[in-house]
Design a protein around this motif. Structure first.
Motif, PDB file in Angstrom:
ATOM      1  N   VAL A 162       0.847  -1.201   0.000  1.00 14.02           N
ATOM      2  CA  VAL A 162       0.000   0.000   0.000  1.00 14.02           C
ATOM      3  C   VAL A 162       0.883   1.251   0.000  1.00 14.02           C
TER       4      VAL A 162
ATOM      5  N   GLU B  34       2.500   1.472  -3.509  1.00 12.37           N
ATOM      6  CA  GLU B  34       1.527   1.870  -4.544  1.00 12.37           C
ATOM      7  C   GLU B  34       1.195   3.354  -4.421  1.00 12.37           C
ATOM      8  N   SER B  35       1.130   3.825  -3.199  1.00 14.07           N
ATOM      9  CA  SER B  35       0.847   5.242  -2.964  1.00 14.07           C
ATOM     10  C   SER B  35       1.966   6.117  -3.550  1.00 14.07           C
ATOM     11  N   LEU B  36       3.217   5.695  -3.329  1.00 14.15           N
ATOM     12  CA  LEU B  36       4.361   6.466  -3.856  1.00 14.15           C
ATOM     13  C   LEU B  36       4.335   6.526  -5.382  1.00 14.15           C
TER      14      LEU B  36
ATOM     15  N   THR C 137       1.657   6.071  -7.351  1.00 17.22           N
ATOM     16  CA  THR C 137       0.481   6.823  -7.796  1.00 17.22           C
ATOM     17  C   THR C 137       0.724   8.327  -7.679  1.00 17.22           C
ATOM     18  N   GLU C 138       1.311   8.708  -6.551  1.00 22.90           N
ATOM     19  CA  GLU C 138       1.583  10.133  -6.306  1.00 22.90           C
ATOM     20  C   GLU C 138       2.446  10.722  -7.416  1.00 22.90           C
TER      21      GLU C 138
ATOM     22  N   SER D 276       2.594   9.486 -10.525  1.00 26.58           N
ATOM     23  CA  SER D 276       2.030   9.084 -11.832  1.00 26.58           C
ATOM     24  C   SER D 276       2.913   8.077 -12.563  1.00 26.58           C
ATOM     25  N   ILE D 277       3.395   7.108 -11.818  1.00 21.62           N
ATOM     26  CA  ILE D 277       4.192   6.025 -12.420  1.00 21.62           C
ATOM     27  C   ILE D 277       3.317   4.769 -12.445  1.00 21.62           C
ATOM     28  N   ASN D 278       3.154   4.188 -13.611  1.00 21.91           N
ATOM     29  CA  ASN D 278       2.403   2.934 -13.699  1.00 21.91           C
ATOM     30  C   ASN D 278       3.337   1.752 -13.466  1.00 21.91           C
ATOM     31  N   TRP D 279       2.757   0.601 -13.140  1.00 25.62           N
ATOM     32  CA  TRP D 279       3.601  -0.543 -12.844  1.00 25.62           C
ATOM     33  C   TRP D 279       3.126  -1.817 -13.524  1.00 25.62           C
TER      34      TRP D 279
ATOM     35  N   MET E 129       0.817  14.844  -9.751  1.00 21.91           N
ATOM     36  CA  MET E 129       0.055  13.626 -10.038  1.00 21.91           C
ATOM     37  C   MET E 129      -1.006  13.912 -11.102  1.00 21.91           C
ATOM     38  N   ASP E 130      -1.103  13.006 -12.090  1.00 18.27           N
ATOM     39  CA  ASP E 130      -2.158  13.149 -13.104  1.00 18.27           C
ATOM     40  C   ASP E 130      -3.528  12.919 -12.456  1.00 18.27           C
TER      41      ASP E 130
ATOM     42  N   GLN F  44      -5.259   1.520 -12.690  1.00 19.13           N
ATOM     43  CA  GLN F  44      -4.343   1.028 -11.666  1.00 19.13           C
ATOM     44  C   GLN F  44      -4.142   2.026 -10.512  1.00 19.13           C
ATOM     45  N   THR F  45      -4.016   3.295 -10.870  1.00 15.94           N
ATOM     46  CA  THR F  45      -3.666   4.287  -9.851  1.00 15.94           C
ATOM     47  C   THR F  45      -4.897   4.901  -9.168  1.00 15.94           C
TER      48      THR F  45
ATOM     49  N   PRO G 125      -4.906   3.291  -4.776  1.00 12.11           N
ATOM     50  CA  PRO G 125      -4.007   3.508  -3.637  1.00 12.11           C
ATOM     51  C   PRO G 125      -4.248   4.849  -2.933  1.00 12.11           C
ATOM     52  N   PRO G 126      -3.925   4.920  -1.643  1.00 14.28           N
ATOM     53  CA  PRO G 126      -4.053   6.194  -0.930  1.00 14.28           C
ATOM     54  C   PRO G 126      -3.005   7.181  -1.438  1.00 14.28           C
ATOM     55  N   VAL G 127      -3.370   8.436  -1.486  1.00 20.81           N
ATOM     56  CA  VAL G 127      -2.376   9.450  -1.872  1.00 20.81           C
ATOM     57  C   VAL G 127      -2.310  10.507  -0.767  1.00 20.81           C
ATOM     58  N   PRO G 128      -1.153  11.111  -0.583  1.00 14.96           N
ATOM     59  CA  PRO G 128      -1.012  12.077   0.517  1.00 14.96           C
ATOM     60  C   PRO G 128      -1.765  13.375   0.237  1.00 14.96           C
TER      61      PRO G 128
ATOM     62  N   GLN H 134       2.166  16.305   2.167  1.00 16.76           N
ATOM     63  CA  GLN H 134       3.265  16.567   1.224  1.00 16.76           C
ATOM     64  C   GLN H 134       4.151  17.703   1.731  1.00 16.76           C
TER      65      GLN H 134
END
Lengths: 485, 48
Positions: free
Chosen positions: A235, A238-240, A242-243, A245-248, B1-2, B9-10, B13-16, B21
């Motif tokens: 988690v 994935e958060s890092l 997503t923040e 905007s890197i897909n995996w 972040m987009d 996929q994105t 997940p939780p985002v800050p 930040q």
């Protein structure tokens, strides 16, 4: 007088050599055989790979350090171990081939009473067609590889500044890679560099990895207690991504790297491809390929080394399923079961099994990380083995006196996520124990008190400070022992 | 972040938050965390 021979002058070899030299009187000889003329603080290679540091910032010449400390140094690679000597003498020895310009290619032998194998890995680029700096992808595994990656990356940025859109892929170049952490750091540093150059919108960045889940890192991931929850590193990771905007793409075995295309197989058996303009893919590791011979010259390599080329030590190598794995399988003294005077530390020892659960694609292709044994654990086991050998040389015991099982050892890891003194960040992680122990910690395998993780500027300061501290230590400057492993 | 798109996929997940930040690079808070993290790591070193 005893001769302690250490093969390898990396983090483990240097740690073992300096501690042993400090503890032993000058009547005893400490000898290091390493093919490199320079020591490399490998964790900072990722910063060379983005141009934040130069190659010369992360390496220094070994010869002056060994001269200062009284360590005998041969710039050579070990070819074969002869633990019983030969038909003329029972004194064990190692055959070496010099790599220094003045003696290049010459063969020699170095006798020993005790041997510590700390050769590290062979970067096995050949395992995947087209992988590596000589072919179609970059690497940050050595300082020179990292510098070459940096040049290519800056050329790419120049093109992006002209308006071109680019595809960047960073991750692992084979289904059985380890060291995901280095690629993890590199992808975030690349992303940070693109933002700094105002071209982030011109790049599609993708993480490609053999991990079954993000945040596995070859240790099966870890659970952290944070914000009122016990959360898996998946988690957190994935958060890092997503923040930023890197897909995996995960659960992927790279089977070929063409000029601008990566071909990979996924855990569900699909064969896929991904286009790229720049890629940095970590290669799988193997042993350096040393041979071993007995007194009559018969090949005993399989008695000293696992098929992977890593050295067999006091681990439980019996075949077991994931459910049967135990922390007790992991080595404690790192002594060869065959010869009492041979030890292996760092990446050079053969792990009993992976830490992450082995996964296979529907075609039967193994796709899972092999266990990491670099950095802090590597230094700790090298120090403890050096102390054991010193005690054996001094006659205090005929058995190793120290243990350093990864199942009883903690680790601290700082993963850079952007190098800037005022706006950089790094993920700071601690874990205990490295090898999960589900008997002691049934829910998570690790202590929630000692396992932690957070991201912030403080982590970057620590990583930057450690860069200087560990180079200071490796140079054996005054009070070097104050810096822990 | 987009912008996150549903079912991609994105999306999950939780985002800050902006506050989190900012805290990550806030000099004073990070100086405090620097001390705490160093103590945590020293504790880890002393375990072996």
């Amino acid at each position: 007088m005893a001769k302690l021979l250490i093969l390898g002058g990396g983090i483990a070899g240097q740690t073992a050599a300096l501690h042993a030299r400090k503890q032993l009187s000058r009547n005893h000889e400490v000898i290091v055989v390493t093919p490199n003329s320079k020591w490399n603080w490998i964790p900072s290679n990722i910063w060379v790979g983005v141009g934040f540091m130069k190659q010369e910032d992360v390496v220094f010449p070994l010869a002056p350090v060994y001269k200062k400390t009284g360590i005998v140094y041969h710039q050579a690679k070990a070819i074969s171990i002869h633990p019983e000597g030969n038909s003329e003498s029972a004194v064990p020895y190692v055959t070496i081939e010099y790599t220094s310009p003045e003696k290049m290619g010459q063969l020699d032998i170095v006798q020993y009473d005790y041997l510590i194998n700390a050769t590290g890995p062979k970067l096995n680029f050949n395992a995947t067609k087209g992988l590596g700096p000589e072919f179609n992808s970059h690497s940050v595994c050595t300082a020179s590889h990292a510098e070459s990656a940096s040049s290519a990356l800056h050329e790419l940025i120049a093109q992006m500044k002209k308006g071109d859109k680019k595809d960047i892929v960073i991750g692992t170049g084979h289904g059985n890679c380890t060291c995901q952490g280095a690629a993890f750091e590199y992808i975030f540093n690349v992303e940070y560099l693109l933002r700094k150059n105002n071209v982030r919108d011109k790049a599609n960045i993708v993480w490609l990895s053999n991990e079954a889940e993000l945040g596995d890192f070859g240790i099966g991931g870890m659970h952290l207690q944070r914000g009122g929850y016990i959360t898996h590193s998946r988690v957190f990771t994935e958060s890092l991504y997503t923040e930023r905007s890197i897909n995996w793409i995960i659960g992927a075995h790279t089977n070929e790297v063409e000029k601008n295309t990566i071909h990979y197989e996924t855990l569900n058996g699909e064969q896929k491809e991904h286009r790229f303009d720049f890629s940095m893919l970590i290669p799988p590791f193997s042993g350096v390929g040393m041979k071993a011979y007995n007194r009559i010259g018969a090949d005993i390599t399989s008695e000293l080394f696992a098929p992977s080329g890593f050295m067999l030590v006091d681990a439980d190598y019996s075949k077991k399923s994931y459910e049967q794995w135990s922390p007790e399988d992991w080595p404690k003294t790192y002594q060869s079961p065959k010869y009492n005077n041979i030890f292996a530390v760092g990446i050079a020892f053969a792990p009993p099994h992976p830490v992450s659960k082995p996964m296979f694609s529907t075609n039967g292709t193994p796709i899972f990380p092999t266990p990491p044994r670099t950095g802090m654990p590597s230094g700790v086991m090298a120090r403890e083995v050096a102390f054991s050998v010193v005690d054996m040389i001094k006659g205090k015991s005929d058995k190793p006196t120290r243990t350093a099982s990864m199942a009883k050892m903690g680790a601290a890891c700082i993963a850079s996520a952007g190098a800037g003194l005022f706006n950089g960040t790094a993920a700071s992680m601690t874990m205990y124990p490295i090898i999960p122990d589900f008997k002691t910690y049934p829910d998570t395998g690790r202590s929630l008190t000692y396992t932690s993780g957070e991201i912030g500027l403080a982590g970057h300061w620590i990583k930057h400070f450690l860069h200087f501290a560990f180079i200071y230590k490796a140079k054996a400057n005054p009070f070097w022992r104050v810096v822990p492993e | 972040m987009d912008v996150r798109k549903p079912y991609e996929q994105t999306y999950y997940p939780p985002v800050p938050t902006k506050f989190t930040q900012k805290l990550r690079v806030n000099f004073l808070y990070q100086f405090f965390r620097f001390m705490v993290l160093n103590l945590k790591m020293l504790r880890m070193v002393r375990k072996h």
